[in-house]
Every structure is written in C-alpha cells, then in structure tokens.
Design a protein around this motif. Sequence first.
Motif, mmCIF file in Angstrom:
data_model
loop_
_atom_site.group_PDB
_atom_site.id
_atom_site.type_symbol
_atom_site.label_atom_id
_atom_site.label_comp_id
_atom_site.label_asym_id
_atom_site.label_seq_id
_atom_site.Cartn_x
_atom_site.Cartn_y
_atom_site.Cartn_z
ATOM 1 N N GLU A 228 0.823 -1.206 0.000
ATOM 2 C CA GLU A 228 0.000 0.000 0.000
ATOM 3 C C GLU A 228 0.860 1.260 0.000
ATOM 4 O O GLU A 228 0.518 2.263 -0.628
ATOM 5 N N TRP B 101 0.515 4.407 -2.799
ATOM 6 C CA TRP B 101 0.367 5.847 -2.569
ATOM 7 C C TRP B 101 1.596 6.632 -3.002
ATOM 8 O O TRP B 101 1.542 7.852 -3.113
ATOM 9 N N ASP C 245 2.729 6.002 -5.949
ATOM 10 C CA ASP C 245 2.551 5.858 -7.396
ATOM 11 C C ASP C 245 3.533 4.876 -8.026
ATOM 12 O O ASP C 245 3.893 5.001 -9.199
ATOM 13 N N ASP D 111 -0.099 -0.420 -8.338
ATOM 14 C CA ASP D 111 -1.499 -0.115 -8.620
ATOM 15 C C ASP D 111 -2.500 -0.914 -7.802
ATOM 16 O O ASP D 111 -3.518 -0.374 -7.379
ATOM 17 N N LYS E 95 -6.283 16.206 0.621
ATOM 18 C CA LYS E 95 -5.652 14.887 0.755
ATOM 19 C C LYS E 95 -6.398 13.865 -0.107
ATOM 20 O O LYS E 95 -7.095 12.981 0.391
ATOM 21 N N LEU E 96 -6.246 13.972 -1.415
ATOM 22 C CA LEU E 96 -7.016 13.131 -2.322
ATOM 23 C C LEU E 96 -6.678 11.651 -2.172
ATOM 24 O O LEU E 96 -7.555 10.790 -2.322
ATOM 25 N N LYS E 97 -5.428 11.339 -1.874
ATOM 26 C CA LYS E 97 -5.066 9.927 -1.727
ATOM 27 C C LYS E 97 -5.667 9.331 -0.465
ATOM 28 O O LYS E 97 -6.021 8.153 -0.443
ATOM 29 N N ARG E 98 -5.805 10.128 0.569
ATOM 30 C CA ARG E 98 -6.459 9.638 1.787
ATOM 31 C C ARG E 98 -7.945 9.408 1.546
ATOM 32 O O ARG E 98 -8.532 8.459 2.082
ATOM 33 N N HIS F 2 -9.192 8.525 -1.390
ATOM 34 C CA HIS F 2 -9.192 7.296 -2.180
ATOM 35 C C HIS F 2 -8.990 6.087 -1.271
ATOM 36 O O HIS F 2 -9.683 5.069 -1.418
ATOM 37 N N ARG F 3 -8.065 6.193 -0.330
ATOM 38 C CA ARG F 3 -7.790 5.075 0.565
ATOM 39 C C ARG F 3 -9.018 4.719 1.389
ATOM 40 O O ARG F 3 -9.392 3.548 1.491
ATOM 41 N N HIS G 167 -13.550 2.504 -5.778
ATOM 42 C CA HIS G 167 -12.182 2.980 -5.524
ATOM 43 C C HIS G 167 -11.265 1.867 -5.003
ATOM 44 O O HIS G 167 -10.164 2.155 -4.533
#
Length: 274
Positions: free
Chosen positions: A119, A123, A125, A128, A188-191, A193-194, A237
């Motif tokens: 993971e 995050w 990148d 995937d 915090k777009l990745k958070r 998504h997570r 997601h």
Amino acid sequence: MTDKRKVLVTGASGYIAGRMLPAFRDRYDLVLLDVNTTNRDNETVDGIQIVDLTVPDRDAYRRYFNGIDAAVHCAFKRGGFENELANVQMAYNVYQTCLEEDVRRVVVCSSNHAADYYERLIWADEWDFVTPEMRPLSDNFYGWAKEAYEHLGFVFAAGHVNGKKLQNVQLRIGAPRETILDEVQPSKLKRIHRGLGAYLSARDQTQLFIKSIETENIEDENAVPFQIFYGISGNSHGFWSIVNARKIIGYAPEDNSAVKFAERIAELMADSKS
C-alpha cells in the motif's frame, strides 16, 4: 433440538464481532468467548464465557470447542511485539484445539496490514493493485502477526504436520467504519481514495463471514482448503482484489463507498477546488 450450525466466536465483545452478532444470533447456535463481558461502549454482551486463549494449556478451554462446526477467530491483544507474539500463540492455540476437537473450519480476522507494504507503494505511485495471491509483506509488528496467522493457517490446512486438514479462511479486514471520510482534508485526495477503497459495511462484512463459514468447498487448485479474501465492500475505488471471494464463496457485496458517501465526496471535491 436445533438444526443450526454451532459456531464459536473468539473476541466476541470486540468491535468486529459486534457488527455481526445480531445476524449470527439469528442464524447460529453460538459459543462466545472473550476476556471481557462488555464492549467498547461498556455495554454487556450477552452469553460471553470468560476465556484466555493465550494460555498454552488447551485443556483449560477445550470444552468450548467440542461439537463446534466452525470457529470465527476475532480475538487479539493490542500492543507491541510481545503482545503480537502472544497473538500468534493464540492463533496456534485456536487452530490446534479446533483440529483436536474436529472443528470443520476456522475463519480468521486477518487484516489488510498483512500486506500493507504494498500500500505504501500504491500511494507513492509505484504500484497499482494488491491481490490475495501476492506474497504478504508488512513493515510493522501488527501486520507481521497477521502474516503469521495466515502462514500458520496454511500449515494446518495443508495437513502435513498433524495428519489431517483444518479448513481455513483468512479475511483481510479493510476499514469497517462509517467514519472513513469524517476527518479527511479536501486536499488529501489519496487519503480520500484510501478510505473509499478500504471501506467495509456491516452487512457486507456479515455476508462475507457467513459465506466463509458455510461455503462447502474452499479448496485451492492443489486441494488445500485454504483461502485469503479481502474484507471490503464493492467499492469503485478499490485497490485490493475481491475477485477470488466472488468466485469461490459467491461474495456479492451490496454496498459501494462511492454511492454510500456520495454527498460527503461531493463536499470534499468542491472544497478541494476552492
């Protein structure tokens, strides 16, 4: 006289077990074990027997496993390495007692943290997607213990050590909370998504456990009755695969975090542009 399956639940006063107990009480003849009789809200959980499953003397709790069809192992001790080591010992005690008492199957609360090293790559990148077939890798003691649950479960399922196979399902629980987006910042777009990818609703969790208990055949391609499934809802997601759970036990999640939290997502996206 009842025709209900007899199911033992460890850690029965804990949060994960508590989400399923209402449905389990209707469906199964339950034996509930824990070291506490109250849940995190200090409410009494009916029917709990006080048992410490970290004790190596299995005769101290063997009677509770007698006549059990399936054991759901949710119990664990919080803390650092010593407690995680005790958790591995407890998993062994549960597996071995189940084997000795002819319990058909064990369904274990593993965790997404059994493979959370990947993971970090996601995050960053550099990765995937994670599937249950990938080698479990963690970089913390909690995840290491969950890896150990899984590896030890395979030993018992393979049957070479004890001479008979103990059917074993490991469920890598994601984020079983309705608060996944409560404190996330719009930037915090990745958070975001997570949280959306890891979400597990209570009814999907219950379905996943029930199908893990009841599906007749869980053998892999080598006839070993062992499976690892990710415990998430049908999230758009998602970054953990549930293809094998759909195929092997017929898991059909009813919830999708993108739909369930649509209003909150819209708020966060609007704020991220301001």
